[in-house]
Design an enzyme around this catalytic site. Structure first.
Site, short mmCIF file in Angstrom:
data_model
loop_
_atom_site.label_atom_id
_atom_site.label_comp_id
_atom_site.label_asym_id
_atom_site.label_seq_id
_atom_site.Cartn_x
_atom_site.Cartn_y
_atom_site.Cartn_z
N GLU A 231 0.67 -1.08 0.12
CA GLU A 231 -0.05 0.53 0.20
C GLU A 231 0.93 0.84 0.08
O GLU A 231 1.93 1.44 0.97
CB GLU A 231 -0.85 -0.03 0.88
CG GLU A 231 -1.69 0.88 0.93
CD GLU A 231 -1.88 1.82 1.96
OE1 GLU A 231 -1.64 3.52 0.86
OE2 GLU A 231 -1.89 2.79 2.49
N CYS A 265 -2.34 9.05 3.86
CA CYS A 265 -2.34 8.35 2.64
C CYS A 265 -4.04 8.72 1.30
O CYS A 265 -4.32 8.97 0.19
CB CYS A 265 -2.34 6.46 2.55
SG CYS A 265 -1.88 6.29 3.71
#
Length: 379
Positions: A231, A265
């Site tokens: 990720e 994020c």
């Protein structure tokens, strides 16, 4: 790699931790594998009892856990409390749902005479988690809870600036009754990541972090024929159309970009606004950002936290300067942030042209890129 607690608000070094030795890493792998041999045979009910105990302890000692988050990476104390609660809820989700999610699933077959086809979920073994600093507990809980619920064991290599948060989670799981070795925090070096992945008892790695770190670890995992999940970075869009409620929209845009100091994020990094409402949105957004209060993250009046470290702040400032050098316009917004600590002045970037590489960068801090777009009629 220096594992240190440096208060992002005061810049004071509070604690230092030595890197793990190769011998300690090998011992941890042995312990995780031996723990797995027993843990894989425990029932969902037994696993769930331990996960529920962890959730209960997090809530019981919420202030103490939250304090560590604020001291190590500068998170607002109110946001730190919310992260502790979120971590508890993640544990409880798998207490309730793990057995159903992992139950055998009968699959359709072309010829019933050939017998049944059943999808069975079985534990793999020891896994490695490489996690970032922006949500020190959540990043652990979101991988630890499902993997323990599935019967796996876990080695943790956390970010070097949150060593006490990592140790606190290991202690939490021990207090919850997890067998020794089933979850181990390691102050591992980068070279030891490859050592871990090359061990036959380790079956996979999960990494959340930068593209550069992901590329290195994915290559090491691939070479060792180990499963991997990555990720990595991103620059998420916040699109504003002409029929938007601008008061509500600007409010949530300010929150979405500056929550956790802008170190999220999936925060609203690129704001794409249709031309008829662009100027009104920019005016409202500018006022909202100017209203943020930078200061001590333990102070309830503070609404803008420092970044996680001076290095992180310097990186964001360097990216702003480079974006401007490449043609963007930068507007600093609001009263000056404190000179001490890892603060970055909230900044709005406009005129970031298609030929400007900054258009595709991830600014991990209180920096907003605004883009105006025209609608086109379709006949």
């Amino acid at each position: 790699m220096a594992y240190q607690t440096i208060n992002p608000y005061s810049s004071e070094t509070l604690a230092n931790f030595p890197d793990a030795t190769d011998a300690e890493v090998r011992t941890a792998i042995v312990g995780a594998h031996e723990a797995f041999l027993g843990w894989r045979n425990t029932s969902f009910a037994e696993r769930g009892q331990i996960l529920q105990k962890a959730a209960d302890i997090l809530r019981r000692d919420s202030d103490a856990y939250a304090k560590l988050l604020t001291l190590e990476m500068g998170k607002l104390f109110s946001e730190a409390k919310a992260e502790v609660e979120l971590s508890a809820k993640i544990f409880e989700y798998y207490v309730r749902h793990a057995e159903a999610l992992l139950k055998p699933e009968k699959l359709p077959v072309l010829d019933p005479a050939e017998g049944d086809a059943v999808l069975v979920h079985e534990p793999l073994g020891v896994l490695l988690a490489i996690e970032p600093w922006n949500f020190p507990y959540y990043q652990i809980a979101r991988i630890l809870a499902p993997q323990l619920a599935a019967g796996n064991t876990l080695l943790l290599k956390h970010a070097s600036n949150v060593p006490q948060c990592a140790a606190a989670f290991e202690k939490l799981m021990a207090e919850s009754g997890l067998p020794k070795g089933a979850f181990k925090n390691l102050y591992a070096t980068r070279s030891q990541i490859e050592l871990i992945l090359n061990d036959d008892r380790v079956h996979g790695v999960a990494l959340t972090g930068s593209e550069s770190a992901g590329a290195v670890v994915a290559a090491q995992a691939g070479k060792a024929l180990k499963k991997s999940t990555m990720e990595l970075g991103g620059a998420d869009a916040f699109v504003v159309l002409a029929d938007a409620d601008l008061e509500k929209t600007t409010k949530w845009a300010v929150f979405g970009r500056h929550w956790n100091g802008g170190q999220v994020c999936v925060s609203s990094k690129r704001m794409i606004i249709v031309d008829p409402v662009y100027d009104a949105f920019l005016d409202g957004y500018r006022k909202g950002v100017a209203g943020l209060v930078a200061g001590d993250p333990f102070d309830p009046k503070t609404t803008l936290a420092p970044l996680s470290s001076k290095g992180a702040a310097d990186e964001v400032k360097d990216k702003i300067r480079e974006a401007v050098k490449l043609g963007a316009k930068a507007e600093e917004v609001g009263p000056p942030v404190p000179n001490r600590g890892a603060f970055v002045q909230p900044t709005i970037l406009t005129d970031v042209g298609e030929d400007n590489p900054a258009r595709y960068w991830e600014f991990f801090g209180p920096v907003s890129m605004l883009f105006r777009f025209q609608t086109q009629s379709c006949i």
